[in-house]
Design a protein around this motif. Structure first.
Motif, PDB file in Angstrom:
ATOM      1  N   THR A 220       0.823  -1.212   0.000  1.00 14.74           N
ATOM      2  CA  THR A 220       0.000   0.000   0.000  1.00 14.74           C
ATOM      3  C   THR A 220       0.857   1.262   0.000  1.00 14.74           C
ATOM      4  O   THR A 220       2.008   1.258   0.403  1.00 14.74           O
ATOM      5  N   THR A 314      -1.949  -4.291  -4.889  1.00 19.42           N
ATOM      6  CA  THR A 314      -1.679  -2.981  -4.280  1.00 19.42           C
ATOM      7  C   THR A 314      -2.990  -2.308  -3.910  1.00 19.42           C
ATOM      8  O   THR A 314      -4.057  -2.647  -4.437  1.00 19.42           O
ATOM      9  N   THR A 317      -3.620   3.224   0.556  1.00 23.58           N
ATOM     10  CA  THR A 317      -3.917   3.620   1.944  1.00 23.58           C
ATOM     11  C   THR A 317      -2.652   4.242   2.535  1.00 23.58           C
ATOM     12  O   THR A 317      -1.560   4.078   2.003  1.00 23.58           O
ATOM     13  N   THR A 323      -5.443  -0.392   6.000  1.00 24.96           N
ATOM     14  CA  THR A 323      -5.842  -1.304   4.919  1.00 24.96           C
ATOM     15  C   THR A 323      -7.066  -2.125   5.327  1.00 24.96           C
ATOM     16  O   THR A 323      -7.975  -2.354   4.524  1.00 24.96           O
TER      17      THR A 323
END
Length: 459
Positions: A220, A314, A317, A323
């Motif tokens: 992320t 992916t 965040t 997440t």
């Protein structure tokens, strides 16, 4: 024929081009603006002799000379072609990832994104905007006549015996059309895990997660934080003849041998969900989803992770623990998430201090102990001929959340993100800011750079 770029520059600053050979010879009024010399250096690579003439003498000389029009179509003439080649060559030399061509009221501005930060280049004359834009559109197979709508495409151009691919995007703006070029990832990228910038402990944990036969690993971070490189470095480790690797991407940024890559095509009805469903019928071992954008994609990917596949993807965040909340907002049940998720990796890219000119100042930095317990060295990005503003290259900061049984229980129980983070830190997780402080301690970057990328934390 006189070089039209130099003629245009002279017209803009009321100067006169006296001769080009053997030496460039220009007459201009006393005290010319510094932008004149910057633009002259940008478009001319040979020495110039500049004379200062009184305004009356310049006016008399200008009226006695034949007028030269700089307004004729230039997109295919040598000066514009050469100017674009020189600009792209300079961008490559400076390791730019993006090139911005921006029409302004007072001139034509070019900016290079170097190590994640836009750097201004010398201002060019306004009349170069139209021919340069037209030249770029020709190279990108775009409609030259269409100036009212945004367009995008791809172009390939040879620069110094090297083929380079760019994504091109145009946008109508107040003073004309803005064009942005994105340099596509070059084939010499090695995708070695050791080059990502992970600590030995994080690298070991990451490789352990990759060794799992099933489950989900999420990377992320915002756009441009290096998520794609991390995913491809993981895929390089997993890329064995004995495994079937499949990916769905938008677009395929890096072709990789041994990986079955499918590009989505929304116009043809080929979206992430439909490709992902098709991939599950292709007997995959490992699936890479370019990005989880909606609940449907998230649900199919999680079900794949629960049914014997290793799924890599992916998400946008700010941290690892956010997440869980983001996927829950997309409609994914927490119990499904807890059973499928193996690891979440959050990352950012910070500029690295130039090793040749960085300086350590005498006073250390003391942060609140809740943020960082020890004093941090105060580094100064000085700047030299080898770097750009005291920085050269970028390094990644990582925050790695390994989902163990305690965290699985916390996710199922509906624990909020900040409590999950507290629990993870108790079990040894290092936050992005702590990873950054470690980089400052090692002399890799500055605290100011850390604040620029991560913001100022609340301590």
């Amino acid at each position: 024929m006189a070089n039209q770029q130099i003629l245009a520059l002279c017209n803009q600053y009321q100067a006169i081009l006296l001769s080009e050979a053997p030496l460039l010879h220009i007459a201009i009024a006393p005290n010319p603006p510094v932008q004149f010399f910057e633009a002259l250096r940008f478009i001319c690579d040979k020495p110039a002799n500049v004379e200062y003439w009184p305004v009356e003498q310049l006016e008399k000389a200008r009226h006695s000379r034949p007028s030269v029009s700089a307004e004729e179509p230039l997109e295919n003439t040598a000066p514009v072609v050469q100017l674009l080649q020189d600009t792209l060559h300079k961008a490559l030399q400076l390791r730019a990832s993006d090139i911005h061509f921006e029409p302004l009221e007072q001139g034509y501005q070019i900016r290079f994104r170097v190590d994640g930060v836009l750097q201004l280049q010398p201002l060019l004359p306004s009349h170069l905007a139209a021919p340069l834009t037209a030249r770029l559109k020709v190279l990108g197979n775009l409609d030259i006549a269409e100036r009212r709508l945004p367009q995008d495409g791809q172009m390939e151009i040879e620069i110094e015996q090297r083929k380079c691919s760019f994504r091109i995007a145009t946008l109508p703006v107040y003073n004309g059309e803005k064009v942005v070029l994105r340099l596509m990832a070059q084939t010499e990228q090695t995708f070695e895990l050791s080059e990502l910038g992970m600590s030995p402990e994080d690298s070991s944990r990451f490789q352990s997660a990759l060794a799992n036969p099933q489950g989900m690993i999420l990377v992320t971070g915002p756009t441009g934080s290096g998520k794609t490189i991390t995913l491809y470095s993981a895929l390089k480790i997993l890329n064995q003849v004995s495994a079937n690797l499949c990916s769905v991407e938008d677009p395929i940024e890096i072709p990789m041998q041994g990986l079955n890559q499918t590009q989505i095509n929304t116009k043809a009805g080929l979206n992430f969900q439909s490709v992902l469903r098709a991939l599950l019928r292709q007997d995959p071992d490992i699936i890479m989803v370019g990005e989880i954008r909606d609940g449907d994609t998230a649900e199919i990917a999680i079900k794949a992770a629960q049914t014997g596949h290793l799924v890599l993807s992916t998400l946008h965040t700010n941290s690892t623990t956010e997440t869980v909340v983001r996927l829950e907002q997309m409609g994914v049940e927490r119990w499904m998430l807890a059973s499928a998720l193996n690891m979440v990796v959050a990352q950012r890219l910070v500029r690295k201090l130039c090793p040749h000119c960085k300086e350590q100042l005498p006073e250390d930095i003391i942060l609140p102990t809740s943020l960082w317990a020890t004093a941090l060295p105060r580094w100064q990005a000085t700047g030299c001929e080898r770097c750009y503003g005291g920085f050269y290259g970028r390094s990644a900061l990582f925050e790695i959340l390994l989902i163990d049984t305690a965290l699985q229980s916390a996710i199922i129980a509906g624990m909020p993100a900040h409590e999950i983070e507290t629990l993870a830190r108790e079990q040894g997780m290092m936050t992005l800011f702590e990873s950054g402080c470690q980089a400052v301690e090692q002399g890799l970057t500055t605290l100011e750079e850390l604040y620029r990328v991560l913001g100022v934390p609340h301590g």
